[in-house]
Design an enzyme around this catalytic site. Structure first.
Site, short mmCIF file in Angstrom:
data_model
loop_
_atom_site.label_atom_id
_atom_site.label_comp_id
_atom_site.label_asym_id
_atom_site.label_seq_id
_atom_site.Cartn_x
_atom_site.Cartn_y
_atom_site.Cartn_z
N LYS A 139 18.68 67.61 85.36
CA LYS A 139 19.71 68.58 85.79
C LYS A 139 19.53 68.89 87.26
CE LYS A 139 21.64 72.90 83.90
NZ LYS A 139 21.42 73.87 82.79
N GLU A 142 22.97 69.92 75.12
CA GLU A 142 21.89 70.34 76.02
C GLU A 142 20.81 71.00 75.17
OE1 GLU A 142 22.80 73.52 78.87
OE2 GLU A 142 21.22 72.80 80.19
N CYS A 182 25.43 70.59 81.88
CA CYS A 182 25.93 71.96 81.85
C CYS A 182 26.32 72.53 83.21
CB CYS A 182 24.92 72.86 81.14
SG CYS A 182 25.73 74.33 80.48
N1 LIG Z 1 22.99 75.89 80.42
C1 LIG Z 1 23.74 76.12 81.46
O1 LIG Z 1 23.61 75.49 82.50
C2 LIG Z 1 24.78 77.18 81.28
C3 LIG Z 1 25.87 77.12 82.31
C4 LIG Z 1 26.83 78.24 82.18
O2 LIG Z 1 26.86 78.95 81.20
C5 LIG Z 1 27.76 78.46 83.28
O3 LIG Z 1 28.44 79.47 83.22
O4 LIG Z 1 27.81 77.66 84.22
#
Ligand SMILES: NC(=O)CCC(=O)C(=O)O
Length: 307
Positions: free
Chosen positions: A122, A48, A163
């Protein structure tokens, strides 16, 4: 499910150091992608936000267009995929939509000829507030995507999330029920949430669906003022085994999606035949349109325009 053309997909996760120098990030990614291909990888995944530091203050400055006039990162990724002859899940980059000027956290995917085949924006933005530990609000500058995404390979369809999308089981479940062999998530968990949730969520998504899960994180930055990416990029089997896992530092993780093993797991635990849609809704109802999407239509249009 139709038998896939091939049974073993060799996967590489490029857990790279990301700096505030975009050209350097692109060059570093290129070197790792070529190395991974040289070692036999057929699907390579970048982290990411691999071309920019991760942070709302950086997104506007690093954002580039993807569709009409592809920016330098898209051009570089297309060339990497082609030169390496791999499917390339191009991590994510801050994207600026040329029409609306909105910003997205977007994952471009390329085939082995270097064609952009799909883009995942996303869907679930990372907005959290853990008192005294971590506050992050992507939605201060980013807009959420509005489609689910997958792409086709000779091994089968593969779903894509970014993520925080990993926390939402419905997304992976829809992909699985539409025949995906796994989900790939470029991801940048952090030193607060990573140790608690990262592996747990990946194993949960794999076992929920009896399919593969692969994540690719940036390496932990050496500069303490940067976002503290967790690292630990991993590949998880359909029964939740950790097949391969990085530590914190820069590395390439190699593993395989073995479809014979996936079929065995599905025979042993026949949850796909045992669901009780008489008691709870089928998450796939009405979603078949969702995977063939507005952004993919733009990509197809772009190909048509350039031919
Ligand atoms: N970059 C993100 O989306 C981090 C996601 C994350 O850390 C989580 O706990 O979920």
């Amino acid at each position: 499910m139709a038998s896939p053309a091939k049974n073993l997909l060799r996967v590489a996760l490029v857990q790279m150091q990301v700096s505030s120098n975009k050209a350097q990030n692109l060059q570093r990614a290129r070197e790792h992608v070529l190395t991974a291909a040289h070692k036999g990888a057929e699907l390579v995944v970048l982290p990411e936000c691999f071309n920019s530091p991760y942070g709302v203050q950086h997104f506007p400055q690093f954002a580039e267009p993807i569709h009409c006039t592809p920016g330098e990162s898209i051009q570089a990724l297309a060339k990497m995929a082609k030169d390496a002859n791999v499917y390339l899940v191009g991590g994510s980059i801050p994207e600026r939509d040329e029409q609306t000027h909105k910003l997205y956290n977007s994952c471009p995917v390329f085939d082995r000829q270097g064609h952009l085949v799909t883009v995942h924006r996303k869907v679930h933005l990372f907005d959290i507030d853990v008192p005294g530990k971590m506050t992050f609000k992507e939605s201060d500058v980013l807009s959420p995507g509005c489609k689910l995404t997958s792409f086709s390979t000779e091994w089968g369809e593969i779903g894509v999330g970014i993520c925080y999308d990993l926390r939402f089981p419905e997304m992976a479940m829809v992909a699985a029920r539409q025949g995906c062999i796994g989900m790939v998530y470029p991801a940048a968990f952090n030193t607060t949430t990573g140790p608690v949730f990262f592996e747990l969520l990946q194993r949960a998504r794999a076992v929920d669906n009896l399919f593969f899960v692969a994540t690719c994180s940036p390496a932990r930055p050496t500069d303490p003022s940067s976002y503290p990416a967790w690292g630990y990029s991993s590949v998880i089997s359909p029964i939740g085994e950790v097949l391969a896992k990085a530590q914190e530092t820069e590395t390439i993780v190699y593993s395989e999606f073995d479809l014979v093993k996936m079929a065995e797991a599905r025979r042993s635990y026949p949850i796909y035949q045992q669901r009780r849609f008489d008691l709870y809704p089928d998450v796939n109802q009405g979603t078949h349109q969702v995977l063939s999407l507005e952004v993919d239509q733009q990509v197809a249009q772009q190909k048509q325009d350039s031919s």
